[in-house]
Each structure stands twice: as C-alpha cells, then as structure tokens.
Design a protein around this motif. Structure first.
Motif, PDB file in Angstrom:
ATOM      1  N   GLN A 212       0.837  -1.194   0.000  1.00 34.89           N
ATOM      2  CA  GLN A 212       0.000   0.000   0.000  1.00 34.89           C
ATOM      3  C   GLN A 212       0.871   1.241   0.000  1.00 34.89           C
ATOM      4  OE1 GLN A 212      -2.571  -1.247   3.526  1.00 34.89           O
ATOM      5  NE2 GLN A 212      -4.108  -0.507   2.085  1.00 34.89           N
ATOM      6  N   PHE A 213       0.498   2.173  -0.833  1.00 32.90           N
ATOM      7  CA  PHE A 213       1.240   3.422  -1.003  1.00 32.90           C
ATOM      8  C   PHE A 213       0.954   4.376   0.151  1.00 32.90           C
ATOM      9  CE2 PHE A 213       3.181   6.852  -3.253  1.00 32.90           C
ATOM     10  CZ  PHE A 213       2.360   7.959  -3.149  1.00 32.90           C
ATOM     11  N   LEU A 214       2.024   4.905   0.709  1.00 38.33           N
ATOM     12  CA  LEU A 214       1.886   5.877   1.802  1.00 38.33           C
ATOM     13  C   LEU A 214       1.945   7.299   1.274  1.00 38.33           C
ATOM     14  CD1 LEU A 214       4.073   3.906   4.267  1.00 38.33           C
ATOM     15  CD2 LEU A 214       1.881   4.890   4.948  1.00 38.33           C
ATOM     16  N   PHE A 215       3.077   7.664   0.701  1.00 41.40           N
ATOM     17  CA  PHE A 215       3.244   8.999   0.122  1.00 41.40           C
ATOM     18  C   PHE A 215       4.483   9.051  -0.746  1.00 41.40           C
ATOM     19  CE2 PHE A 215       3.507   9.396   4.888  1.00 41.40           C
ATOM     20  CZ  PHE A 215       4.815   8.974   5.021  1.00 41.40           C
TER      21      PHE A 215
ATOM     22  N   PHE B  26      -3.826   6.813   4.341  1.00 46.19           N
ATOM     23  CA  PHE B  26      -3.376   6.449   5.683  1.00 46.19           C
ATOM     24  C   PHE B  26      -3.719   7.582   6.634  1.00 46.19           C
ATOM     25  CE2 PHE B  26      -0.848   2.546   5.765  1.00 46.19           C
ATOM     26  CZ  PHE B  26      -0.803   2.244   4.411  1.00 46.19           C
ATOM     27  N   PRO B  27      -3.906   7.257   7.926  1.00 46.65           N
ATOM     28  CA  PRO B  27      -4.234   8.313   8.895  1.00 46.65           C
ATOM     29  C   PRO B  27      -3.083   9.291   9.083  1.00 46.65           C
ATOM     30  CG  PRO B  27      -3.857   6.210  10.002  1.00 46.65           C
ATOM     31  CD  PRO B  27      -3.881   5.919   8.544  1.00 46.65           C
ATOM     32  N   GLY B  28      -3.412  10.412   9.692  1.00 51.21           N
ATOM     33  CA  GLY B  28      -2.431  11.470   9.883  1.00 51.21           C
ATOM     34  C   GLY B  28      -1.277  11.093  10.796  1.00 51.21           C
ATOM     35  N   ARG B  29      -1.387   9.951  11.466  1.00 52.72           N
ATOM     36  CA  ARG B  29      -0.260   9.488  12.303  1.00 52.72           C
ATOM     37  C   ARG B  29       0.976   9.171  11.443  1.00 52.72           C
ATOM     38  NH1 ARG B  29      -0.324   4.913  14.202  1.00 52.72           N
ATOM     39  NH2 ARG B  29      -1.938   3.886  12.955  1.00 52.72           N
ATOM     40  N   PHE B  30       0.737   8.965  10.181  1.00 54.06           N
ATOM     41  CA  PHE B  30       1.825   8.679   9.243  1.00 54.06           C
ATOM     42  C   PHE B  30       2.216   9.983   8.546  1.00 54.06           C
ATOM     43  CE2 PHE B  30       1.945   4.033   9.167  1.00 54.06           C
ATOM     44  CZ  PHE B  30       0.745   3.725   9.809  1.00 54.06           C
ATOM     45  N   SER B  31       3.454  10.352   8.687  1.00 55.21           N
ATOM     46  CA  SER B  31       3.911  11.580   8.051  1.00 55.21           C
ATOM     47  C   SER B  31       5.326  11.375   7.524  1.00 55.21           C
ATOM     48  CB  SER B  31       3.889  12.745   9.055  1.00 55.21           C
ATOM     49  OG  SER B  31       4.783  12.487  10.124  1.00 55.21           O
ATOM     50  N   GLY B  32       5.765  12.311   6.731  1.00 61.90           N
ATOM     51  CA  GLY B  32       7.107  12.189   6.184  1.00 61.90           C
ATOM     52  C   GLY B  32       7.672  13.539   5.848  1.00 61.90           C
ATOM     53  N   ARG B  33       8.902  13.500   5.423  1.00 66.43           N
ATOM     54  CA  ARG B  33       9.526  14.713   4.918  1.00 66.43           C
ATOM     55  C   ARG B  33      10.706  14.329   4.047  1.00 66.43           C
ATOM     56  NH1 ARG B  33      12.786  17.502  10.008  1.00 66.43           N
ATOM     57  NH2 ARG B  33      13.691  15.607  10.901  1.00 66.43           N
TER      58      ARG B  33
ATOM     59  N   SER C 286      17.655  14.947  -0.878  1.00 67.68           N
ATOM     60  CA  SER C 286      16.669  13.941  -1.317  1.00 67.68           C
ATOM     61  C   SER C 286      16.453  12.812  -0.324  1.00 67.68           C
ATOM     62  CB  SER C 286      17.024  13.361  -2.692  1.00 67.68           C
ATOM     63  OG  SER C 286      16.953  14.361  -3.674  1.00 67.68           O
ATOM     64  N   ARG C 287      17.225  12.758   0.729  1.00 72.86           N
ATOM     65  CA  ARG C 287      16.950  11.755   1.753  1.00 72.86           C
ATOM     66  C   ARG C 287      15.564  12.012   2.347  1.00 72.86           C
ATOM     67  NH1 ARG C 287      17.547  10.788   7.278  1.00 72.86           N
ATOM     68  NH2 ARG C 287      18.169  12.965   7.669  1.00 72.86           N
ATOM     69  N   SER C 288      14.901  10.938   2.725  1.00 77.20           N
ATOM     70  CA  SER C 288      13.546  11.090   3.239  1.00 77.20           C
ATOM     71  C   SER C 288      13.405  10.348   4.566  1.00 77.20           C
ATOM     72  CB  SER C 288      12.542  10.533   2.227  1.00 77.20           C
ATOM     73  OG  SER C 288      11.214  10.603   2.734  1.00 77.20           O
ATOM     74  N   GLU C 289      12.553  10.856   5.379  1.00 70.63           N
ATOM     75  CA  GLU C 289      12.192  10.198   6.640  1.00 70.63           C
ATOM     76  C   GLU C 289      10.687  10.012   6.695  1.00 70.63           C
ATOM     77  OE1 GLU C 289      15.657  11.715   9.762  1.00 70.63           O
ATOM     78  OE2 GLU C 289      13.639  12.563   9.865  1.00 70.63           O
ATOM     79  N   MET C 290      10.300   8.935   7.349  1.00 66.89           N
ATOM     80  CA  MET C 290       8.897   8.673   7.583  1.00 66.89           C
ATOM     81  C   MET C 290       8.696   8.525   9.088  1.00 66.89           C
ATOM     82  SD  MET C 290       6.648   5.442   6.341  1.00 66.89           S
ATOM     83  CE  MET C 290       6.436   4.656   7.900  1.00 66.89           C
ATOM     84  N   ASN C 291       7.666   9.132   9.596  1.00 57.66           N
ATOM     85  CA  ASN C 291       7.389   9.087  11.016  1.00 57.66           C
ATOM     86  C   ASN C 291       5.997   8.505  11.257  1.00 57.66           C
ATOM     87  OD1 ASN C 291       8.199  10.128  13.838  1.00 57.66           O
ATOM     88  ND2 ASN C 291       6.115  10.869  13.584  1.00 57.66           N
ATOM     89  N   VAL C 292       5.913   7.634  12.242  1.00 58.60           N
ATOM     90  CA  VAL C 292       4.609   7.114  12.658  1.00 58.60           C
ATOM     91  C   VAL C 292       4.468   7.408  14.141  1.00 58.60           C
ATOM     92  CG1 VAL C 292       3.031   5.161  12.678  1.00 58.60           C
ATOM     93  CG2 VAL C 292       4.888   5.222  11.003  1.00 58.60           C
ATOM     94  N   SER C 293       3.437   8.134  14.500  1.00 58.11           N
ATOM     95  CA  SER C 293       3.218   8.468  15.905  1.00 58.11           C
ATOM     96  C   SER C 293       2.129   7.561  16.488  1.00 58.11           C
ATOM     97  CB  SER C 293       2.801   9.932  16.030  1.00 58.11           C
ATOM     98  OG  SER C 293       1.578  10.148  15.350  1.00 58.11           O
ATOM     99  N   THR C 294       2.106   7.497  17.789  1.00 61.32           N
ATOM    100  CA  THR C 294       1.094   6.715  18.517  1.00 61.32           C
ATOM    101  C   THR C 294       0.894   5.353  17.867  1.00 61.32           C
ATOM    102  OG1 THR C 294      -0.029   8.859  18.829  1.00 61.32           O
ATOM    103  CG2 THR C 294      -1.106   6.906  19.703  1.00 61.32           C
ATOM    104  N   LEU C 295       1.942   4.570  17.891  1.00 66.37           N
ATOM    105  CA  LEU C 295       1.932   3.283  17.199  1.00 66.37           C
ATOM    106  C   LEU C 295       0.810   2.377  17.670  1.00 66.37           C
ATOM    107  CD1 LEU C 295       5.771   2.595  17.083  1.00 66.37           C
ATOM    108  CD2 LEU C 295       4.251   2.762  15.094  1.00 66.37           C
ATOM    109  N   GLU C 296       0.249   1.660  16.703  1.00 64.10           N
ATOM    110  CA  GLU C 296      -0.770   0.649  16.971  1.00 64.10           C
ATOM    111  C   GLU C 296      -0.241  -0.707  16.528  1.00 64.10           C
ATOM    112  OE1 GLU C 296      -4.237   1.868  14.866  1.00 64.10           O
ATOM    113  OE2 GLU C 296      -4.452   3.772  15.983  1.00 64.10           O
ATOM    114  N   LEU C 297      -0.859  -1.765  17.066  1.00 69.57           N
ATOM    115  CA  LEU C 297      -0.412  -3.117  16.700  1.00 69.57           C
ATOM    116  C   LEU C 297      -0.476  -3.326  15.185  1.00 69.57           C
ATOM    117  CD1 LEU C 297      -2.122  -5.286  19.474  1.00 69.57           C
ATOM    118  CD2 LEU C 297       0.247  -4.470  19.387  1.00 69.57           C
TER     119      LEU C 297
END
Lengths: 115, 114
Positions: free
Chosen positions: A44-47, A60-67, A72-83
């Motif tokens: 599944q595509f995130l961004f 995907f919910p807003g808990r998934f973010s990136g920059r 050109s390096r990229s980071e992905m962040n997931v907050s309030t992790l769920e199972l």
C-alpha cells in the motif's frame, strides 16, 4: 552506484510510541515513495516526496507523516503506534516525479514490529 | 479504476523448466511502463524487467521475457531455465500518471523445485 538504503533494518516498539524511518535514494534520484507491506493488505502506497514537497499521498491516517531533505533523503514518522502498524516499510526512489514512465527502485525495507 | 490483477497466487516449477506468470491490468492511459518485480523471501524487492507500452517488441532480460498484449492489457512474465534462486514472490505493476504510486498486483509466489 549505490542502491537505495534504509535504516534501521529492524525495529521493535510498543504501542503508543513513535518511530522514525530513514531512506536514502540512489544518487541523482529526487523522488522517494514509501509503501507499507503486510501479508493481509499487500503493498500500500503511503506517500511520495519530490524536491522536498509531498506530491502524492495514500489513504493512511495522519499518524503517518514524512519529509524530504535537500539532499533527497527522506524520513517517515509514525506516531502513537498501533499493533496494526507492524509491517515491512519500503521506500523506493526514482529520477523524476509525475510521469507514468518513472522507474522505482526499492530499498531493503525496515521491518517494524509493534508489541 | 486503474488496477493490476495476478490470478495465480502460487506456482511451482522444476529446476531448468520454463514457467509463465500471468498479469492483466486496466488503465486508460496510452503511454506507460509496466514492471515485474521480484521479492525473494526476506530479501529486497528488485526490478526484473520493464516494458514500455508504446513499444511493440517484447522486453527481454537474460532468462526473463514478457509477452505484452496491449489491446488485451495483458503482461505475462516468462522465466526460462528456472533456477533455485528464482524462488520468490513476483509482482506485476505500473504507475498511473501524476500519482508517484506503483499499482501492484496481489503477487504470485513462485517456488522452483530441485
């Protein structure tokens, strides 16, 4: 030429924590796309990021973010992790963005386990 | 809707034999690329072969070739002289314009038996 690299390769977190994943694209590639892979949902595509801007976003919910950074390096962040966030997170890079003839090359992935 | 369908969840082949993996897709675009990716167990997804839709000639990469039927929107992958290292999940995919997103099929798990 070095391929796409992702760090870390493995992560174990507990519910409620947050996590940051990193992706370095192939030299000269300016687009980075992120995917979540699970046995049940497949890929599944995130961004997608290009020139430090988010160009496209998946469902995907807003808990998934990136920059994306100027190199050109990229980071992905997931907050309030769920199972249910336990998955293999793949990033892919390509030279350009927006075309349907772009070729994406994948990194080895980060295996995230949420306990 | 732009979709990719792989109708064979699992396949097996004997070493040195030939196997064909099927893929159909749906798009209204005229010019695009189609891809086959390979993901070995617990290993990295790699690009196997790429086909440009405006080219009638089928793409070939060593033992891997495609049968591309644009009108039928069919894009099958043929693996000749199968090797144990070909054991993997194979994904068919394409990218719609202005999405940055590969549309993947469900994947076909291929096992090469000695």
């Amino acid at each position: 030429k070095a391929g796409v690299t992702q760090t870390p390769r493995y992560l174990i977190k507990t519910r409620g924590q947050q996590v940051t994943l990193s992706c370095s694209p192939i030299s000269g590639h300016r687009s980075v796309s992120w995917y979540q892979q699970t046995p049940g949902q497949g890929l599944q595509f995130l961004f997608e990021y290009f020139s430090e801007t988010q160009r496209n976003k998946g469902n995907f919910p807003g808990r998934f973010s990136g920059r994306q950074f100027s190199n050109s390096r990229s980071e992905m962040n997931v907050s309030t992790l769920e199972l249910g966030d336990s998955a293999l997170y793949l990033c892919a890079s390509s030279r350009t963005s927006g075309g349907n003839t772009d070729t994406q090359y994948f990194g080895p992935g980060t295996r995230l386990t949420v306990l | 809707a732009q979709t990719v369908t792989q109708s064979q969840p699992e396949m097996s082949v004997q070493e040195a034999e030939t196997v064909t993996l099927s893929c159909t897709y749906d798009t209204s675009e005229n010019n695009y690329y189609l891809f086959w990716y390979k993901q070995p167990p617990s290993r990295q997804m790699i690009l196997v072969i790429r086909q440009e839709a405006y080219k009638q000639q089928n793409a070939t990469e060593n033992r891997f070739s495609v049968n591309f039927q644009k009108a039928a929107k069919s894009f099958s992958l043929k693996i000749s002289d199968s090797q144990l290292g070909d054991t993997a999940m194979y994904f068919c995919a394409f990218i719609p314009s202005n999405t940055g997103k590969l549309i993947f099929g469900q994947g076909t798990t291929l096992q090469v038996k000695p």
